[in-house]
Design a protein around this motif. Structure first.
Motif, PDB file in Angstrom:
ATOM      1  N   UNK A 307     -35.384 -60.109  -9.807  1.00 51.08           N
ATOM      2  CA  UNK A 307     -36.227 -59.011  -9.379  1.00 51.08           C
ATOM      3  C   UNK A 307     -36.159 -58.654  -7.827  1.00 51.08           C
ATOM      4  N   UNK A 308     -36.470 -59.794  -7.343  1.00 56.00           N
ATOM      5  CA  UNK A 308     -36.521 -59.690  -5.661  1.00 56.00           C
ATOM      6  C   UNK A 308     -35.292 -59.105  -5.035  1.00 56.00           C
ATOM      7  N   UNK A 309     -34.273 -59.432  -5.319  1.00 54.67           N
ATOM      8  CA  UNK A 309     -32.919 -59.092  -4.739  1.00 54.67           C
ATOM      9  C   UNK A 309     -32.734 -57.454  -5.001  1.00 54.67           C
ATOM     10  N   UNK A 310     -32.811 -57.022  -6.005  1.00 55.67           N
ATOM     11  CA  UNK A 310     -32.744 -55.479  -6.195  1.00 55.67           C
ATOM     12  C   UNK A 310     -33.589 -54.819  -5.129  1.00 55.67           C
ATOM     13  N   UNK A 311     -34.959 -55.448  -5.136  1.00 56.84           N
ATOM     14  CA  UNK A 311     -36.014 -54.657  -4.547  1.00 56.84           C
ATOM     15  C   UNK A 311     -35.683 -54.827  -3.017  1.00 56.84           C
ATOM     16  N   UNK A 312     -35.492 -55.946  -2.624  1.00 60.45           N
ATOM     17  CA  UNK A 312     -35.114 -55.895  -1.275  1.00 60.45           C
ATOM     18  C   UNK A 312     -33.810 -55.018  -0.819  1.00 60.45           C
ATOM     19  N   UNK A 313     -32.780 -55.091  -1.687  1.00 59.76           N
ATOM     20  CA  UNK A 313     -31.577 -54.276  -1.566  1.00 59.76           C
ATOM     21  C   UNK A 313     -31.893 -52.513  -1.459  1.00 59.76           C
ATOM     22  N   UNK A 314     -32.690 -52.271  -2.281  1.00 61.59           N
ATOM     23  CA  UNK A 314     -33.075 -51.033  -2.743  1.00 61.59           C
ATOM     24  C   UNK A 314     -33.700 -50.257  -1.566  1.00 61.59           C
ATOM     25  N   UNK A 315     -34.798 -51.120  -0.865  1.00 65.44           N
ATOM     26  CA  UNK A 315     -35.442 -50.886   0.222  1.00 65.44           C
ATOM     27  C   UNK A 315     -34.309 -50.655   1.578  1.00 65.44           C
ATOM     28  N   UNK A 316     -33.537 -51.761   1.710  1.00 70.58           N
ATOM     29  CA  UNK A 316     -32.785 -51.502   2.640  1.00 70.58           C
ATOM     30  C   UNK A 316     -31.799 -50.297   2.571  1.00 70.58           C
ATOM     31  N   UNK A 317     -31.210 -49.860   1.457  1.00 73.70           N
ATOM     32  CA  UNK A 317     -30.515 -49.017   1.191  1.00 73.70           C
ATOM     33  C   UNK A 317     -31.200 -47.586   1.402  1.00 73.70           C
ATOM     34  N   UNK A 318     -32.513 -47.506   0.897  1.00 71.09           N
ATOM     35  CA  UNK A 318     -33.136 -46.166   1.108  1.00 71.09           C
ATOM     36  C   UNK A 318     -33.588 -46.073   2.659  1.00 71.09           C
ATOM     37  N   UNK A 319     -33.636 -47.087   3.387  1.00 70.48           N
ATOM     38  CA  UNK A 319     -33.811 -47.029   4.644  1.00 70.48           C
ATOM     39  C   UNK A 319     -32.616 -46.599   5.344  1.00 70.48           C
ATOM     40  N   UNK A 320     -31.591 -46.939   5.012  1.00 74.05           N
ATOM     41  CA  UNK A 320     -30.073 -46.411   5.654  1.00 74.05           C
ATOM     42  C   UNK A 320     -30.034 -44.826   5.216  1.00 74.05           C
ATOM     43  N   UNK A 321     -30.441 -44.498   4.145  1.00 74.09           N
ATOM     44  CA  UNK A 321     -30.128 -43.160   3.699  1.00 74.09           C
ATOM     45  C   UNK A 321     -31.066 -42.124   4.453  1.00 74.09           C
ATOM     46  N   UNK A 322     -32.315 -42.756   4.721  1.00 70.08           N
ATOM     47  CA  UNK A 322     -33.210 -41.809   5.464  1.00 70.08           C
ATOM     48  C   UNK A 322     -32.729 -41.815   6.839  1.00 70.08           C
ATOM     49  N   UNK A 323     -32.204 -42.870   7.468  1.00 71.58           N
ATOM     50  CA  UNK A 323     -31.505 -42.882   8.729  1.00 71.58           C
ATOM     51  C   UNK A 323     -30.441 -41.656   8.949  1.00 71.58           C
ATOM     52  N   UNK A 324     -29.584 -41.992   7.867  1.00 65.98           N
ATOM     53  CA  UNK A 324     -28.431 -40.857   7.782  1.00 65.98           C
ATOM     54  C   UNK A 324     -28.912 -39.418   7.265  1.00 65.98           C
ATOM     55  N   UNK A 325     -30.275 -39.293   7.176  1.00 62.51           N
ATOM     56  CA  UNK A 325     -30.552 -37.854   6.696  1.00 62.51           C
ATOM     57  C   UNK A 325     -30.488 -37.518   4.927  1.00 62.51           C
ATOM     58  N   UNK A 326     -29.717 -38.450   4.334  1.00 63.98           N
ATOM     59  CA  UNK A 326     -29.450 -38.443   2.936  1.00 63.98           C
ATOM     60  C   UNK A 326     -30.659 -38.085   2.105  1.00 63.98           C
ATOM     61  N   UNK A 327     -31.947 -38.840   2.471  1.00 64.57           N
ATOM     62  CA  UNK A 327     -33.124 -38.906   1.852  1.00 64.57           C
ATOM     63  C   UNK A 327     -34.280 -38.203   2.650  1.00 64.57           C
ATOM     64  N   UNK A 328     -34.904 -37.195   2.445  1.00 69.30           N
ATOM     65  CA  UNK A 328     -35.865 -36.858   3.328  1.00 69.30           C
ATOM     66  C   UNK A 328     -37.028 -37.793   3.944  1.00 69.30           C
ATOM     67  N   UNK A 329     -37.578 -37.615   5.068  1.00 70.84           N
ATOM     68  CA  UNK A 329     -38.197 -38.598   5.463  1.00 70.84           C
ATOM     69  C   UNK A 329     -39.492 -38.880   4.651  1.00 70.84           C
ATOM     70  N   UNK A 330     -40.144 -37.601   4.334  1.00 77.64           N
ATOM     71  CA  UNK A 330     -41.307 -37.644   3.480  1.00 77.64           C
ATOM     72  C   UNK A 330     -41.289 -38.467   2.288  1.00 77.64           C
ATOM     73  N   UNK A 331     -40.291 -38.499   1.764  1.00 76.10           N
ATOM     74  CA  UNK A 331     -39.833 -39.355   0.755  1.00 76.10           C
ATOM     75  C   UNK A 331     -40.013 -40.509   0.923  1.00 76.10           C
ATOM     76  N   UNK A 332     -39.395 -41.102   2.020  1.00 77.60           N
ATOM     77  CA  UNK A 332     -39.587 -42.493   2.470  1.00 77.60           C
ATOM     78  C   UNK A 332     -39.142 -43.638   1.540  1.00 77.60           C
ATOM     79  N   UNK A 333     -39.545 -44.724   1.556  1.00 72.53           N
ATOM     80  CA  UNK A 333     -39.337 -46.052   0.513  1.00 72.53           C
ATOM     81  C   UNK A 333     -40.362 -46.034  -0.702  1.00 72.53           C
ATOM     82  N   UNK A 334     -41.358 -44.892  -0.708  1.00 73.44           N
ATOM     83  CA  UNK A 334     -42.487 -44.981  -1.474  1.00 73.44           C
ATOM     84  C   UNK A 334     -41.727 -45.025  -3.007  1.00 73.44           C
TER      85      UNK A 334
END
Length: 374
Positions: A307-334
């Motif tokens: 459970x922890x590995x997908x959770x941590x990896x998804x947080x890192x992936x969403x962080x990269x998507x926000x930095x790249x502009x793929x995901x809006x900043x208001x969506x965030x990691x929530x």
């Protein structure tokens, strides 16, 4: 605070600290191994080794504290089930809410500690590490020379070798140096003695060879030349000194807040998410730690890691998507945190039934609480 709450908190805290120490020792050993190879290769000085390891340890704590808290609470509750302490507590009227309360206190303690690290300590460590690396790049390459080893410059244009040196690393015996800038003509210098000198007026650094020979070009070419010399000085190329750009990890919250840069917003979301992730993992460990009498203490460790590995990896992936502009900043990691919160609610409901939403199944009725252990 009740005696039971103090007992539960003590067991979880001790187990958390033990797991954290083990994880930290493993990660520091890994960092120390990589740093030792850099010292052996001459990339950094030996006296800077412990400083770099200490600075990196602060950054490691940011990610290791949530994992240690997660596994520590899981192991502590697993021991309660293995020693039948949980059955006794639930038979005496201890419900799931009574278990979640001291766990939330320990989780909030971890949140406070991680918040201090993410807001103050970790950015300072990143800035200090950047400053150390800049100092290493600016210092003379000859200060990193290890007698008997080939040392390559940071730009890869020069390779230096010395058989012996004095303690101050200002004079070398039986030296060899290979020079080639880009696609230019290579040159090889060899000498009996070489000394390091600095012009006091200009600050230029010279390596002065005595009683040696210089060969320019490739053997066999028409332009290949060999020159014997009594004394020859070689100027160390100077790099353009400029103000280093502050890395994102080293920025303060005031520098990240309100900026329109996507990378800054991603870093801000990350610093907010780490303490929240620690609290969610602490609460997740309580229903996840449930084991039947025939299961061992470590029966749920594998599931917890899965459970922890997908959770941590998804947080890192969403962080990269926000930095790249793929995901809006208001969506965030929530969305990732909400998925874990839903998982916590699902596991609690699975243990006591969906009627727990009324509140009476979490605490108060001992008969229902015993049903939660079935």
């Amino acid at each position: 605070m009740r005696i039971l709450d103090r007992y539960l908190m003590k067991e979880m805290l001790v187990t958390w600290l033990a797991v954290l120490v083990v994880l930290l020792v493993i990660m520091i050993g890994n960092v120390l191994g990589r740093s030792l190879s850099s010292v052996t290769d001459g990339a950094i000085q030996a006296d800077m080794l412990l400083i770099l390891v200490g600075v990196k340890s602060i950054s490691l704590l940011v990610t290791l504290i949530p994992l240690g808290l997660y596994l520590g609470i899981l192991l502590a509750h697993g021991r309660f089930y293995r020693d039948n302490e949980m059955s006794v507590m639930q038979a005496c009227g201890v419900g799931w809410l009574d278990l979640m309360r001291p766990t939330a206190v320990i989780g909030l303690l971890g949140v406070i500690f991680i918040s201090i690290l993410t807001v103050f300590a970790s950015p300072w460590a990143a800035r200090y590490e950047q400053q150390l690396k800049q100092t290493i790049r600016d210092q003379s390459a000859l200060s990193l020379v290890t007698p008997g080893k080939f040392i390559e410059s940071s730009d890869g244009n020069t390779v230096f070798f010395a058989r012996q040196s004095n303690p101050e690393r200002t004079q070398f015996n039986d030296v060899f140096m290979y020079r080639q800038k880009g696609e230019g003509i290579p040159a090889v210098d060899s000498a009996r003695v070489a000394s390091y000198q600095v012009d006091p007026e200009t600050g230029d650094e010279y390596l002065v060879f005595t009683d040696g020979q210089t060969s320019v070009g490739k053997p066999g070419d028409d332009e290949y030349t060999v020159t014997d010399f009594k004394r020859q000085g070689i100027l160390r190329p100077r790099e353009e000194a400029g103000e280093p750009r502050l890395i994102i990890k080293g920025k303060r919250l005031s520098q990240l807040w309100g900026t329109g840069d996507a990378a800054d917003q991603a870093e801000l979301q990350w610093r907010i998410s780490i303490p929240l992730a620690a609290l969610l993992l602490a609460l997740l460990a309580v229903p996840l730690s449930y084991t039947s009498p025939r299961e061992g203490r470590f029966g749920k460790i594998a599931i917890a890691i899965l459970i922890y590995i997908p959770y941590a990896n998804l947080l890192v992936l969403m962080r990269k998507w926000i930095a790249a502009g793929t995901v809006p900043a208001w969506v965030g990691l929530w969305p990732v945190h909400m998925a874990v919160a839903c998982l916590i609610l699902f596991l609690l409901a699975r243990r006591v039934g969906w009627s727990w939403l009324s509140g009476r199944y979490l605490s108060g009725s001992s008969s229902v609480k015993v049903q939660g252990t079935a």
